[in-house]
Design a protein around this motif. Structure first.
Motif, PDB file in Angstrom:
ATOM      1  N   ILE A  58       0.867  -1.156  -0.159  1.00 36.11           N
ATOM      2  CA  ILE A  58      -0.070  -0.208   0.630  1.00 36.11           C
ATOM      3  C   ILE A  58       0.393   1.324  -0.232  1.00 36.11           C
ATOM      4  O   ILE A  58       1.969   1.013   0.906  1.00 36.11           O
ATOM      5  CB  ILE A  58      -0.903  -0.318   1.326  1.00 36.11           C
ATOM      6  N   VAL A  59       0.078   1.797  -0.976  1.00 35.53           N
ATOM      7  CA  VAL A  59       1.183   3.509  -0.917  1.00 35.53           C
ATOM      8  C   VAL A  59       0.809   4.488   0.375  1.00 35.53           C
ATOM      9  O   VAL A  59       1.124   5.623  -0.132  1.00 35.53           O
ATOM     10  CB  VAL A  59       1.823   4.169  -2.712  1.00 35.53           C
ATOM     11  N   PHE A  60      -0.833   4.479  -0.705  1.00 37.67           N
ATOM     12  CA  PHE A  60      -1.777   5.419  -0.432  1.00 37.67           C
ATOM     13  C   PHE A  60      -3.332   4.902   0.511  1.00 37.67           C
ATOM     14  O   PHE A  60      -3.802   3.800  -0.815  1.00 37.67           O
ATOM     15  CB  PHE A  60      -2.199   7.186  -0.401  1.00 37.67           C
ATOM     16  N   CYS A  61      -4.237   5.008   1.664  1.00 37.46           N
ATOM     17  CA  CYS A  61      -5.029   4.538   2.471  1.00 37.46           C
ATOM     18  C   CYS A  61      -5.634   5.187   2.843  1.00 37.46           C
ATOM     19  O   CYS A  61      -5.589   5.070   3.440  1.00 37.46           O
ATOM     20  CB  CYS A  61      -4.683   2.815   2.661  1.00 37.46           C
ATOM     21  N   SER A  62      -7.236   5.066   2.143  1.00 38.47           N
ATOM     22  CA  SER A  62      -7.191   6.814   2.991  1.00 38.47           C
ATOM     23  C   SER A  62      -8.457   6.431   3.896  1.00 38.47           C
ATOM     24  O   SER A  62      -8.504   4.684   4.022  1.00 38.47           O
ATOM     25  CB  SER A  62      -8.733   7.129   1.655  1.00 38.47           C
ATOM     26  N   ARG A  63      -8.663   7.388   5.280  1.00 41.28           N
ATOM     27  CA  ARG A  63      -9.092   6.956   6.027  1.00 41.28           C
ATOM     28  C   ARG A  63     -11.032   6.399   6.225  1.00 41.28           C
ATOM     29  O   ARG A  63     -11.101   5.680   6.880  1.00 41.28           O
ATOM     30  CB  ARG A  63      -9.374   8.289   7.178  1.00 41.28           C
ATOM     31  N   GLN A  64     -11.578   6.621   4.577  1.00 42.87           N
ATOM     32  CA  GLN A  64     -12.588   5.878   4.839  1.00 42.87           C
ATOM     33  C   GLN A  64     -13.016   4.407   4.197  1.00 42.87           C
ATOM     34  O   GLN A  64     -14.202   3.911   4.563  1.00 42.87           O
ATOM     35  CB  GLN A  64     -13.278   7.295   2.765  1.00 42.87           C
ATOM     36  N   VAL A  65     -11.718   4.027   4.185  1.00 40.96           N
ATOM     37  CA  VAL A  65     -11.873   2.685   3.913  1.00 40.96           C
ATOM     38  C   VAL A  65     -12.074   1.992   5.594  1.00 40.96           C
ATOM     39  O   VAL A  65     -12.950   0.983   5.996  1.00 40.96           O
ATOM     40  CB  VAL A  65     -10.173   1.633   3.443  1.00 40.96           C
ATOM     41  N   LEU A  66     -12.409   2.172   6.828  1.00 35.62           N
ATOM     42  CA  LEU A  66     -12.313   1.730   7.930  1.00 35.62           C
ATOM     43  C   LEU A  66     -13.999   2.452   8.094  1.00 35.62           C
ATOM     44  O   LEU A  66     -14.760   1.627   8.690  1.00 35.62           O
ATOM     45  CB  LEU A  66     -11.433   2.845   9.159  1.00 35.62           C
ATOM     46  N   ALA A  73      -6.494   0.813  11.655  1.00 32.68           N
ATOM     47  CA  ALA A  73      -6.124   1.688  11.751  1.00 32.68           C
ATOM     48  C   ALA A  73      -4.602   1.275  11.125  1.00 32.68           C
ATOM     49  O   ALA A  73      -4.380   1.922   9.859  1.00 32.68           O
ATOM     50  CB  ALA A  73      -6.216   2.904  12.117  1.00 32.68           C
ATOM     51  N   ASP A  74      -4.124   0.370  11.825  1.00 28.73           N
ATOM     52  CA  ASP A  74      -2.749   0.151  11.090  1.00 28.73           C
ATOM     53  C   ASP A  74      -1.984  -0.386   9.954  1.00 28.73           C
ATOM     54  O   ASP A  74      -1.211  -0.229   9.254  1.00 28.73           O
ATOM     55  CB  ASP A  74      -2.037  -0.596  12.251  1.00 28.73           C
ATOM     56  N   LEU A  75      -3.217  -1.018   9.739  1.00 25.28           N
ATOM     57  CA  LEU A  75      -3.033  -1.685   8.059  1.00 25.28           C
ATOM     58  C   LEU A  75      -3.464  -0.259   7.252  1.00 25.28           C
ATOM     59  O   LEU A  75      -3.306  -1.159   6.343  1.00 25.28           O
ATOM     60  CB  LEU A  75      -4.573  -2.756   8.589  1.00 25.28           C
ATOM     61  N   LEU A  76      -3.823   1.007   7.170  1.00 25.30           N
ATOM     62  CA  LEU A  76      -4.160   1.704   6.458  1.00 25.30           C
ATOM     63  C   LEU A  76      -2.538   1.993   6.368  1.00 25.30           C
ATOM     64  O   LEU A  76      -2.419   3.080   5.410  1.00 25.30           O
ATOM     65  CB  LEU A  76      -4.561   2.333   7.110  1.00 25.30           C
ATOM     66  N   ARG A 129      -1.928  -8.168   0.634  1.00 26.55           N
ATOM     67  CA  ARG A 129      -2.286  -9.256   1.138  1.00 26.55           C
ATOM     68  C   ARG A 129      -2.624  -9.745   2.771  1.00 26.55           C
ATOM     69  O   ARG A 129      -3.199 -10.303   2.800  1.00 26.55           O
ATOM     70  CB  ARG A 129      -1.352 -10.647   1.233  1.00 26.55           C
ATOM     71  N   ASP A 130      -1.766  -8.980   3.525  1.00 22.50           N
ATOM     72  CA  ASP A 130      -2.616  -8.862   4.825  1.00 22.50           C
ATOM     73  C   ASP A 130      -3.762  -7.495   5.070  1.00 22.50           C
ATOM     74  O   ASP A 130      -4.346  -7.965   5.947  1.00 22.50           O
ATOM     75  CB  ASP A 130      -0.898  -7.989   5.854  1.00 22.50           C
ATOM     76  N   PHE A 131      -3.444  -7.011   4.332  1.00 20.60           N
ATOM     77  CA  PHE A 131      -4.841  -6.018   4.176  1.00 20.60           C
ATOM     78  C   PHE A 131      -6.348  -6.642   3.766  1.00 20.60           C
ATOM     79  O   PHE A 131      -7.090  -6.384   4.800  1.00 20.60           O
ATOM     80  CB  PHE A 131      -5.243  -5.260   3.120  1.00 20.60           C
ATOM     81  N   LEU A 132      -6.609  -7.471   3.084  1.00 23.29           N
ATOM     82  CA  LEU A 132      -7.056  -8.548   2.592  1.00 23.29           C
ATOM     83  C   LEU A 132      -7.618  -9.243   3.330  1.00 23.29           C
ATOM     84  O   LEU A 132      -8.628  -9.915   3.623  1.00 23.29           O
ATOM     85  CB  LEU A 132      -7.203  -9.117   0.890  1.00 23.29           C
TER      86      LEU A 132
END
Length: 181
Positions: A48-56, A63-66, A73-76
């Protein structure tokens, strides 16, 4: 002496680069928030290069996964652990964790991929994924529940109109209906 000068010359430049990167991330986050969509940008090594807070808002994960550098793979895997599954997956039977992860990662590697998934009874989520020629990928996640509800209401209204027309067409006697005018 020149070593100290080189450090002094690069320190402001490095700080400026970090500031610019932080500003870009903040601007991108503001754009994501204004569009009511979640964005995930990942590189060719699936980090991940960028992940917006709206994913939550879509997935109840840590939130550490963002953070940049997290493996896709860890995120999914964390998303899988939440128990959120697409209803379409139920048609194929229960997928194991590894099969589900493999399937999701494969969709992230397609040049273009769009899907609509249903979570629960009334939550519809749209996914648009693009993989660029340089290997970077973008995933946009949107809540399309209201659109789906309007489509369902429109379909029900059409069915009701069709039923009314069928009843009126099959009456054994003529019927005239007048409007207010």
């Amino acid at each position: 002496m020149s070593a100290g000068r080189d450090q002094a010359d690069t320190a402001p430049q490095e700080g400026a680069v970090e500031t610019a990167a932080g500003l870009q991330a903040a601007l991108f986050d503001a754009v994501c928030e204004s569009l009511s969509s979640a964005f995930i940008v990942y590189d060719k090594t699936d980090h991940i290069v960028f992940c917006s807070r709206q994913v939550l808002d879509f997935f109840p994960i840590c939130a550490d996964l963002l953070q940049p550098g997290t493996r896709l793979r860890d995120f999914l895997g964390a998303v899988y652990e939440t128990g959120i599954r697409s209803r379409s997956a139920g048609k194929q039977g229960a997928l194991s964790r590894e099969d589900w992860l493999s399937q999701k990662i494969a969709t992230h590697w397609r040049e273009r991929y769009e899907a609509v998934e249903r979570y629960g009874n009334d939550c519809w989520v749209g996914f648009q994924k693009r993989r660029l020629a340089n290997g970077y990928g973008v995933c946009v996640i949107s809540d399309i529940s209201e659109v789906k509800k309007r489509e369902e209401q429109w379909r029900l209204d059409l069915e009701r109109v069709q039923l009314t027309e069928d009843i009126l067409d099959n009456l054994p006697f003529p019927l005239f209906v007048k409007d207010r005018n």
